[in-house]
Write a protein that holds these residues in place. Structure first.
Motif, PDB file in Angstrom:
ATOM      1  N   ILE A  21       0.831  -1.219   0.000  1.00  0.00           N
ATOM      2  CA  ILE A  21       0.000   0.000   0.000  1.00  0.00           C
ATOM      3  C   ILE A  21       0.864   1.268   0.000  1.00  0.00           C
ATOM      4  CG2 ILE A  21      -2.057  -1.094   1.013  1.00  0.00           C
ATOM      5  CD1 ILE A  21      -1.286   0.339   3.684  1.00  0.00           C
ATOM      6  N   HIS A  22       2.181   1.095   0.048  1.00  0.00           N
ATOM      7  CA  HIS A  22       3.078   2.251  -0.046  1.00  0.00           C
ATOM      8  C   HIS A  22       3.503   2.467  -1.499  1.00  0.00           C
ATOM      9  CE1 HIS A  22       3.278   1.838   4.295  1.00  0.00           C
ATOM     10  NE2 HIS A  22       3.919   2.981   4.367  1.00  0.00           N
ATOM     11  N   ALA A  23       3.895   3.689  -1.819  1.00  0.00           N
ATOM     12  CA  ALA A  23       4.359   4.005  -3.167  1.00  0.00           C
ATOM     13  C   ALA A  23       5.634   3.223  -3.471  1.00  0.00           C
ATOM     14  CB  ALA A  23       4.633   5.503  -3.275  1.00  0.00           C
ATOM     15  N   SER A  32       9.527  12.071   5.314  1.00  0.00           N
ATOM     16  CA  SER A  32       8.329  12.545   5.992  1.00  0.00           C
ATOM     17  C   SER A  32       8.170  11.904   7.370  1.00  0.00           C
ATOM     18  CB  SER A  32       7.087  12.279   5.132  1.00  0.00           C
ATOM     19  OG  SER A  32       5.963  12.892   5.714  1.00  0.00           O
ATOM     20  N   LEU A  33       8.357  10.582   7.456  1.00  0.00           N
ATOM     21  CA  LEU A  33       8.191   9.927   8.761  1.00  0.00           C
ATOM     22  C   LEU A  33       9.260  10.419   9.745  1.00  0.00           C
ATOM     23  CD1 LEU A  33       6.722   7.928  10.594  1.00  0.00           C
ATOM     24  CD2 LEU A  33       8.105   6.076   9.616  1.00  0.00           C
ATOM     25  N   PHE A  36       8.165  13.859  10.860  1.00  0.00           N
ATOM     26  CA  PHE A  36       7.054  13.755  11.813  1.00  0.00           C
ATOM     27  C   PHE A  36       7.570  13.337  13.191  1.00  0.00           C
ATOM     28  CE2 PHE A  36       4.208  10.891  14.093  1.00  0.00           C
ATOM     29  CZ  PHE A  36       3.119  11.726  14.316  1.00  0.00           C
ATOM     30  N   LEU A  37       8.402  12.304  13.209  1.00  0.00           N
ATOM     31  CA  LEU A  37       8.874  11.778  14.498  1.00  0.00           C
ATOM     32  C   LEU A  37       9.751  12.785  15.235  1.00  0.00           C
ATOM     33  CD1 LEU A  37       9.566   8.024  13.607  1.00  0.00           C
ATOM     34  CD2 LEU A  37       7.631   8.983  14.874  1.00  0.00           C
ATOM     35  N   TRP A  47       7.793  19.607  10.372  1.00  0.00           N
ATOM     36  CA  TRP A  47       6.784  18.764   9.689  1.00  0.00           C
ATOM     37  C   TRP A  47       5.378  19.262  10.004  1.00  0.00           C
ATOM     38  CZ3 TRP A  47       2.539  15.635  10.413  1.00  0.00           C
ATOM     39  CH2 TRP A  47       2.251  14.687   9.420  1.00  0.00           C
ATOM     40  N   LYS A  52       0.477  19.187   6.944  1.00  0.00           N
ATOM     41  CA  LYS A  52       0.097  17.773   6.902  1.00  0.00           C
ATOM     42  C   LYS A  52      -0.524  17.349   8.229  1.00  0.00           C
ATOM     43  CE  LYS A  52       3.398  16.040   3.549  1.00  0.00           C
ATOM     44  NZ  LYS A  52       4.350  15.001   3.210  1.00  0.00           N
ATOM     45  N   VAL A  54      -1.181  13.692  10.315  1.00  0.00           N
ATOM     46  CA  VAL A  54      -0.816  12.277  10.224  1.00  0.00           C
ATOM     47  C   VAL A  54      -2.050  11.383  10.089  1.00  0.00           C
ATOM     48  CG1 VAL A  54      -0.689  11.719  12.706  1.00  0.00           C
ATOM     49  CG2 VAL A  54       0.850  10.576  11.095  1.00  0.00           C
ATOM     50  N   ALA A  57      -3.438  11.699   6.513  1.00  0.00           N
ATOM     51  CA  ALA A  57      -2.548  11.039   5.543  1.00  0.00           C
ATOM     52  C   ALA A  57      -2.888   9.559   5.414  1.00  0.00           C
ATOM     53  CB  ALA A  57      -1.084  11.209   5.962  1.00  0.00           C
ATOM     54  N   PHE A  61      -6.441   4.853   3.187  1.00  0.00           N
ATOM     55  CA  PHE A  61      -6.123   3.429   3.324  1.00  0.00           C
ATOM     56  C   PHE A  61      -7.067   2.735   4.296  1.00  0.00           C
ATOM     57  CE2 PHE A  61      -2.255   5.932   2.625  1.00  0.00           C
ATOM     58  CZ  PHE A  61      -1.941   5.495   1.350  1.00  0.00           C
ATOM     59  N   VAL A  99      -1.198   5.451  18.500  1.00  0.00           N
ATOM     60  CA  VAL A  99      -1.499   6.128  17.229  1.00  0.00           C
ATOM     61  C   VAL A  99      -1.973   5.104  16.191  1.00  0.00           C
ATOM     62  CG1 VAL A  99      -0.562   7.543  15.352  1.00  0.00           C
ATOM     63  CG2 VAL A  99       0.179   7.967  17.703  1.00  0.00           C
ATOM     64  N   MET A 103      -5.723   4.392  13.915  1.00  0.00           N
ATOM     65  CA  MET A 103      -5.788   4.399  12.442  1.00  0.00           C
ATOM     66  C   MET A 103      -6.560   3.214  11.880  1.00  0.00           C
ATOM     67  SD  MET A 103      -1.878   5.502  11.627  1.00  0.00           S
ATOM     68  CE  MET A 103      -1.323   7.202  11.840  1.00  0.00           C
TER      69      MET A 103
HETATM   70  C1  HEM Z   1      -1.455   1.460  11.608  1.00  0.00           C
HETATM   71  C2  HEM Z   1      -0.681   1.043  10.616  1.00  0.00           C
HETATM   72  C3  HEM Z   1      -0.137   1.979   9.567  1.00  0.00           C
HETATM   73  C4  HEM Z   1      -0.232   1.809   8.228  1.00  0.00           C
HETATM   74  C5  HEM Z   1      -0.894   0.638   7.513  1.00  0.00           C
HETATM   75  C6  HEM Z   1       0.390   2.968   7.604  1.00  0.00           C
HETATM   76  C7  HEM Z   1       0.471   3.181   6.239  1.00  0.00           C
HETATM   77  C8  HEM Z   1       0.953   4.315   5.636  1.00  0.00           C
HETATM   78  C9  HEM Z   1       0.923   4.597   4.224  1.00  0.00           C
HETATM   79  C10 HEM Z   1       0.358   3.651   3.157  1.00  0.00           C
HETATM   80  C11 HEM Z   1       1.467   5.801   4.020  1.00  0.00           C
HETATM   81  C12 HEM Z   1       1.645   6.544   2.672  1.00  0.00           C
HETATM   82  C13 HEM Z   1       2.828   5.963   1.987  1.00  0.00           C
HETATM   83  C14 HEM Z   1       3.086   6.442   0.598  1.00  0.00           C
HETATM   84  O1  HEM Z   1       2.406   7.358   0.074  1.00  0.00           O
HETATM   85  O2  HEM Z   1       4.000   5.864  -0.024  1.00  0.00           O
HETATM   86  C15 HEM Z   1       1.872   6.310   5.319  1.00  0.00           C
HETATM   87  C16 HEM Z   1       2.482   7.516   5.528  1.00  0.00           C
HETATM   88  C17 HEM Z   1       2.862   7.991   6.761  1.00  0.00           C
HETATM   89  N1  HEM Z   1       2.703   7.364   7.970  1.00  0.00           N
HETATM   90 FE1  HEM Z   1       1.800   5.605   8.275  1.00  0.00          FE
HETATM   91  N2  HEM Z   1       0.865   3.801   8.572  1.00  0.00           N
HETATM   92  C18 HEM Z   1       0.558   3.241   9.787  1.00  0.00           C
HETATM   93  C19 HEM Z   1       0.891   3.743  11.029  1.00  0.00           C
HETATM   94  C20 HEM Z   1       1.571   4.917  11.250  1.00  0.00           C
HETATM   95  C21 HEM Z   1       1.922   5.429  12.559  1.00  0.00           C
HETATM   96  C22 HEM Z   1       1.602   4.713  13.882  1.00  0.00           C
HETATM   97  C23 HEM Z   1       2.567   6.600  12.351  1.00  0.00           C
HETATM   98  C24 HEM Z   1       3.142   7.570  13.353  1.00  0.00           C
HETATM   99  C25 HEM Z   1       3.504   7.243  14.574  1.00  0.00           C
HETATM  100  C26 HEM Z   1       2.623   6.842  10.926  1.00  0.00           C
HETATM  101  C27 HEM Z   1       3.194   7.924  10.309  1.00  0.00           C
HETATM  102  C28 HEM Z   1       3.188   8.187   8.960  1.00  0.00           C
HETATM  103  C29 HEM Z   1       3.682   9.408   8.352  1.00  0.00           C
HETATM  104  C30 HEM Z   1       4.282  10.596   9.077  1.00  0.00           C
HETATM  105  C31 HEM Z   1       3.479   9.285   6.981  1.00  0.00           C
HETATM  106  C32 HEM Z   1       3.827  10.325   5.909  1.00  0.00           C
HETATM  107  C33 HEM Z   1       2.609  11.163   5.543  1.00  0.00           C
HETATM  108  C34 HEM Z   1       2.897  12.106   4.386  1.00  0.00           C
HETATM  109  O3  HEM Z   1       3.996  12.626   4.261  1.00  0.00           O
HETATM  110  O4  HEM Z   1       1.973  12.332   3.586  1.00  0.00           O
HETATM  111  N3  HEM Z   1       2.021   5.794  10.292  1.00  0.00           N
HETATM  112  N4  HEM Z   1       1.542   5.398   6.280  1.00  0.00           N
END
Ligand code: HEM
Length: 106
Positions: A21-23, A32-33, A36-37, A47, A52, A54, A57, A61, A99, A103
């Motif tokens: 599911i990621h690019a 970005s992560l 954020f962190l 960030w 943005k 979180v 974002a 999904f 967190v 989600m």
């Molecule tokens: C619960 C399970 C999670 C899934 C399935 C998930 C999935 C994803 C996906 C698919 C993306 C976009 C990736 C892309 O466009 O290539 C993303 C982005 C991101 N995720 Fe998660 N994530 C999860 C949990 C978390 C958690 C717990 C955090 C923070 C503690 C987090 C922080 C972020 C951040 C900061 C981004 C970048 C957003 C942006 O720049 O647009 N994610 N995540």
């Protein structure tokens, strides 16, 4: 830690659904992560000034319990790969779990 996280996601078949599911290019997410962190852990909050959110974002999904567990497991493995104080690891782990649980929508 973030680099280990995405390396694991990219290379370990246990995280195949999460990877799918990621690019294709994970470089923007590495930045970005990490950004954020930085803010989330009390460091520079650049960030958060980017507009943005979180939670938003993740709204495209359909995150279920399995995807949540894959994310948390990859992050736990990533934390194991960096030298980290036990208290910090536990604090982060609890925060990630909170967190990630918020989600889950499926
Ligand atoms: C619960 C399970 C999670 C899934 C399935 C998930 C999935 C994803 C996906 C698919 C993306 C976009 C990736 C892309 O466009 O290539 C993303 C982005 C991101 N995720 Fe998660 N994530 C999860 C949990 C978390 C958690 C717990 C955090 C923070 C503690 C987090 C922080 C972020 C951040 C900061 C981004 C970048 C957003 C942006 O720049 O647009 N994610 N995540």
């Amino acid at each position: 830690m973030v680099d280990h996280f995405y390396d694991l996601m990219d290379g370990d078949p246990a995280y195949a659904r999460l990877r799918a599911i990621h690019a294709a290019d994970l470089s923007p997410m590495r930045d970005s992560l990490a950004g954020f962190l930085n803010g989330w852990m009390g460091g520079p909050r650049d960030w958060f000034g980017s507009g943005k959110c979180v939670m938003s974002a993740h709204s495209p999904f359909q995150i279920d319990g399995e995807l949540r567990d894959q994310w948390l497991s990859a992050m736990r493995q990533a934390m194991d790969r960096v030298a980290m104080d036990d208290d910090l690891r536990q604090t982060l782990d609890e925060g990630f779990a909170r967190v990630a649980a918020a989600m889950v929508r499926a």
